[in-house]
Design a protein around this motif. Structure first.
Motif, PDB file in Angstrom:
ATOM      1  N   ALA A 200       0.848  -1.189   0.000  1.00 46.31           N
ATOM      2  CA  ALA A 200       0.000   0.000   0.000  1.00 46.31           C
ATOM      3  C   ALA A 200       0.875   1.226   0.000  1.00 46.31           C
ATOM      4  O   ALA A 200       1.462   1.582   1.005  1.00 46.31           O
ATOM      5  N   GLU A 201       1.015   1.862  -1.145  1.00 47.73           N
ATOM      6  CA  GLU A 201       1.734   3.129  -1.182  1.00 47.73           C
ATOM      7  C   GLU A 201       0.784   4.213  -0.753  1.00 47.73           C
ATOM      8  O   GLU A 201      -0.296   4.363  -1.305  1.00 47.73           O
ATOM      9  N   ALA A 202       1.163   4.932   0.252  1.00 51.35           N
ATOM     10  CA  ALA A 202       0.246   5.925   0.796  1.00 51.35           C
ATOM     11  C   ALA A 202      -0.084   6.973  -0.245  1.00 51.35           C
ATOM     12  O   ALA A 202       0.767   7.429  -0.996  1.00 51.35           O
ATOM     13  N   PRO A 203      -1.337   7.385  -0.293  1.00 54.18           N
ATOM     14  CA  PRO A 203      -1.699   8.475  -1.194  1.00 54.18           C
ATOM     15  C   PRO A 203      -0.896   9.725  -0.873  1.00 54.18           C
ATOM     16  O   PRO A 203      -0.550   9.988   0.271  1.00 54.18           O
TER      17      PRO A 203
ATOM     18  N   LEU B 247      -3.746  -1.846   5.336  1.00 52.39           N
ATOM     19  CA  LEU B 247      -3.178  -2.429   6.547  1.00 52.39           C
ATOM     20  C   LEU B 247      -1.715  -2.773   6.347  1.00 52.39           C
ATOM     21  O   LEU B 247      -0.870  -2.505   7.215  1.00 52.39           O
ATOM     22  N   THR B 248      -1.381  -3.361   5.194  1.00 56.99           N
ATOM     23  CA  THR B 248       0.007  -3.673   4.899  1.00 56.99           C
ATOM     24  C   THR B 248       0.851  -2.406   4.831  1.00 56.99           C
ATOM     25  O   THR B 248       1.982  -2.366   5.314  1.00 56.99           O
ATOM     26  N   GLY B 249       0.293  -1.366   4.211  1.00 61.11           N
ATOM     27  CA  GLY B 249       1.024  -0.102   4.155  1.00 61.11           C
ATOM     28  C   GLY B 249       1.224   0.506   5.520  1.00 61.11           C
ATOM     29  O   GLY B 249       2.255   1.135   5.789  1.00 61.11           O
ATOM     30  N   THR B 250       0.260   0.313   6.406  1.00 60.05           N
ATOM     31  CA  THR B 250       0.393   0.819   7.766  1.00 60.05           C
ATOM     32  C   THR B 250       1.569   0.174   8.473  1.00 60.05           C
ATOM     33  O   THR B 250       2.327   0.826   9.186  1.00 60.05           O
ATOM     34  N   ARG B 251       1.731  -1.123   8.261  1.00 59.95           N
ATOM     35  CA  ARG B 251       2.863  -1.797   8.876  1.00 59.95           C
ATOM     36  C   ARG B 251       4.181  -1.398   8.225  1.00 59.95           C
ATOM     37  O   ARG B 251       5.170  -1.167   8.896  1.00 59.95           O
ATOM     38  N   GLY B 252       4.195  -1.318   6.888  1.00 59.14           N
ATOM     39  CA  GLY B 252       5.457  -1.126   6.200  1.00 59.14           C
ATOM     40  C   GLY B 252       5.920   0.315   6.129  1.00 59.14           C
ATOM     41  O   GLY B 252       7.114   0.555   5.995  1.00 59.14           O
ATOM     42  N   ALA B 253       5.022   1.277   6.168  1.00 55.20           N
ATOM     43  CA  ALA B 253       5.410   2.683   6.034  1.00 55.20           C
ATOM     44  C   ALA B 253       4.475   3.527   6.885  1.00 55.20           C
ATOM     45  O   ALA B 253       3.734   4.371   6.374  1.00 55.20           O
ATOM     46  N   GLU B 254       4.513   3.299   8.176  1.00 58.11           N
ATOM     47  CA  GLU B 254       3.560   3.958   9.064  1.00 58.11           C
ATOM     48  C   GLU B 254       3.722   5.470   9.072  1.00 58.11           C
ATOM     49  O   GLU B 254       2.732   6.207   9.071  1.00 58.11           O
ATOM     50  N   ALA B 255       4.957   5.925   9.089  1.00 63.00           N
ATOM     51  CA  ALA B 255       5.178   7.370   9.125  1.00 63.00           C
ATOM     52  C   ALA B 255       4.595   8.042   7.886  1.00 63.00           C
ATOM     53  O   ALA B 255       3.973   9.100   7.961  1.00 63.00           O
TER      54      ALA B 255
END
Length: 714
Positions: free
Chosen positions: A331-334, A561-569
């Motif tokens: 999940a690449e954050a918007p 959810l995956t993006g939250t774990r991998g790139a939370e900041a």
């Protein structure tokens, strides 16, 4: 004065018991705080000393001295061996250490029983100490007073060594700055081994001296470990005196608390542990920075639009790109469209350069499958279809007992899948998922006892009860990370176990529940009694639950959810309500665990506290590691392997189930660092991204994971 007089003996007993815990916890604090090893076999080191001291005790001072020397030396050697065992795991974090040391604890416990027997050993102390003295008008055992004096002296001596000697300075430097220690000519590895050996020696000495207080016997090591963990959490890792006072407080709760508030005493310790951990995680977390406009109003829609835009921008002639994007799980954050090329490459890890398929599949799947419509979907669904065919055929291949074991494996498998959601996707490694599992199990048992025997009704209500429970405890979990999550969830699991033992009207207490009506598969049917009927029912429920889980994990919500774990900041900075995502994941995982608990009760037709205890939590976490932390199918296979080892293979070697499980723990940690899914994934190109990518360890909640896993596995 009358109140003080009535509770004087319990209060002094609390001091003695607390100081015994201090000696044990001091070693655990050294191992964890200084050597960085989460040692779940520390209670076994205590048991080594206790058994050795009890075996050599003969009622003389010489026997006591010999037992103290032998028990301390044996535990010291075991601690040094632990240093060698954990050395290959130095870069894999505390989760691997916890599983390895728990496996070693199972092996050590079995070997101790083989050497010394399963009965509690009597301990004989010198005649001068085997007497009573007058204490403020009360008779009190002389040995316990002597032990109090020795423990206080040990605390003073240990503090002096750590703060005033060169050895203590080296130990502190090994924890704070090993590179600087190496620059001074000292070997950090040797210091690490020495610390673990000293931790083992402390545990062994505590075992010998504490054997008359907590004698060697079944369950001693687990009891000592749990209490020591509470002491370390309450006292922290940096000060022996803080550990000292925390240990005394725990000892008083265990003895004086039982005398004053017996109904609350079982809950106080782990409630205090959970409260301290939650407060620490809250104070450690930096403020969540949303933009001035607040969280995104519809993050799922934003992510779907972003992904669609990226797919439209892809050049033509790259078949399979869309499918690979849908299954990449990243999940690449918007709001990060202008990220660097390295960042964008990280977001597409797990696909080949053409974007046609995940790495590691090209040489194993015929090319014509990839050219079919939905070819990538066929590749992803193949393991599911093969597993489903095998599961459907089991009743025709196995006997009744083995079929019942297969049903139990499906129930444990759903628990393991719920752990996968939290550990692999949300980055919240958990040892407390047996709590919602227990809620679902006891809900089903009580529903059946009340006449609600229709299976779908039991499943839905049990899942709802477990989801409500997870919603209540979720805020205490989602703000922490890494080892702190392990400890908080462990405390929640132990608190739930205390409730199970105390709330006898609902749970049956230590005796459990049995004799409730059998479950009916559908309205108007008969109760299921045959093993094949129960298995088929469990299989249908498990297939539905796993299918729904996979659909959610493959959806934009799962990618978030995956993006939250991998790139939370990055997710927080782009306006995503990360806490809300984690809470929803925690609730959904709890509901799935509740379904597993309901299935377990239906298949077994009985329920005991051992079915929802700490051991089952460790087994579920092991199943996840066996399969790969982000592989749902791997978690199911891991659960099946554990049940087969515990109940089927161990049947041909009675009494050695813990030994076999311990070997399975150790072998899994060493041989399958990324689980079965990691074997399937092939070469990861050095990025460390695969189905079995390690779980992020301790880090600030807003910091990006050092090794985000972007690939979603079935």
């Amino acid at each position: 004065m009358d109140l003080l007089d009535a509770h004087l003996i319990p209060a002094v007993d609390g001091v003695a018991f607390g100081l015994l815990l201090f000696v044990v916890a001091a070693g655990l604090s050294l191992a964890f705080g200084t050597a960085g090893v989460l040692n779940l076999s520390h209670g076994t080191l205590y048991a080594i000393g206790a058994y050795t001291g009890a075996e050599l005790s003969d009622g003389t001072w010489g026997g006591l001295a010999l037992g103290l020397a032998a028990g301390t030396a044996a535990a010291c050697v075991a601690g040094a061996g632990l240093s060698a065992a954990t050395a290959p795991l130095a870069r894999r974090g505390h989760l691997a250490q916890a599983l390895l040391t728990f496996g070693l604890a199972l092996i050590g416990g079995d070997l101790l029983i083989q050497l010394f027997g399963a009965d509690e050993l009597p301990v004989r102390v010198p005649e001068a100490l085997d007497s009573s003295v007058m204490l403020l008008g009360h008779r009190y055992p002389a040995y316990r007073l002597c032990f109090i004096v020795m423990a206080v002296l040990l605390a003073a001596f240990g503090t002096w060594v750590l703060t005033r000697t060169r050895m203590g300075a080296a130990v502190r430097a090994a924890a704070d700055d090993p590179q600087m220690l190496a620059a001074t000519g000292r070997n950090p590895r040797a210091v690490h081994t020495g610390v673990l050996a000293a931790a083992g020696a402390l545990a062994g000495a505590a075992g010998v001296l504490g054997a008359p207080i907590i004698g060697p016997g079944p369950g001693t090591s687990e009891n000592v470990l749990m209490l020591s963990l509470v002491v370390v959490v309450l006292g922290g890792l940096r000060s022996l005196w803080a550990t000292f006072f925390a240990a005394v407080a725990v000892g008083e709760v265990q003895t004086l608390g039982v005398s004053l508030v017996p109904d609350l005493a079982p809950y106080l310790l782990f409630a205090a542990m959970a409260a301290v951990l939650v407060l620490r995680s809250r104070f450690a977390e930096p403020a969540t920075a949303h933009g001035p406009e607040g969280p995104a109003p519809d993050p799922v829609a934003r992510l779907r639009s972003h992904l669609a835009g990226r797919l439209r921008r892809r050049p033509r002639g790259t078949p399979g790109t869309a499918e690979a994007a849908e299954t990449s799980g990243t999940a690449e954050a918007p709001g990060t469209a202008g990220a660097s090329g390295a960042d964008r490459a990280a977001g597409t890890a797990g696909t080949d350069r053409a974007g046609a398929a995940p790495r590691g599949y090209g040489n194993r799947v015929p090319k014509w499958i990839g050219r079919l419509p939905g070819g990538t979907a066929w590749r992803q669904a193949a393991p599911l279809l093969v597993l489903l065919v095998v599961l459907i055929s089991l009743p025709a291949l196995l006997d009744a007992y083995s079929i019942s074991l297969a049903g139990s494996a499906l129930a444990l498998g759903l628990l393991a899948v719920s752990v996968t959601i939290l550990t692999g996707y949300a980055g919240l490694p958990t040892l407390g998922q047996t709590a919602p599992f227990a809620v679902g199990a006891y809900a089903t048992a009580n529903l059946a006892d009340a006449g609600w025997t229709v299976g779908p009704v039991q499943i839905v209500l049990s899942a709802l009860a477990a989801a409500v429970f997870s919603a209540v405890v979720g805020p205490a979990v989602i703000r922490a990370r890494g080892t702190t999550v392990l400890m908080i969830t462990l405390a929640i699991g132990e608190l739930t176990g205390a409730v199970v033992n105390q709330l006898k009207s609902v749970t049956g207490g230590a005796d459990g529940l049995v004799g409730f009506p059998a479950t009916r598969a559908l309205w108007g049917g008969e109760g299921m009694l045959e093993e094949s009927e129960l298995y088929n029912y469990a299989l249908v429920v498990a297939v539905v639950a796993v299918s729904v889980t996979l659909l959610v994990l493959r959806s934009p919500a799962g990618k978030l959810l995956t993006g939250t774990r991998g790139a939370e900041a990055r997710m927080r900075a782009s306006g995503h309500p990360v806490g809300r995502y984690l809470l929803v994941a925690h609730i959904c995982a709890g509901a799935l665990a509740g379904v597993g608990g309901s299935l377990m009760v239906t298949v077994q037709q009985y329920l005991s506290p051992a079915d929802v205890g700490f051991e089952i939590a460790a087994f579920a976490l092991l199943a996840v590691v066996i399969g790969g932390t982000t592989s749902v199918i791997g978690a199911l296979l891991g659960a099946g392997l554990i049940v087969a080892t515990r109940d089927w293979v161990a049947g041909s070697w009675p009494g050695h189930g813990p030994l076999l499980l311990g070997v399975l723990f150790v072998a899994t940690v060493y041989v399958l660092p990324r689980g079965l899914a990691g074997l399937r994934g092939g070469n990861d190109g050095g990025n460390g991204r695969s189905s079995g990518a390690p779980v992020p360890e301790d880090r600030p909640p807003s910091a990006p994971a050092p090794n985000p896993a972007g690939k979603v596995s079935p």
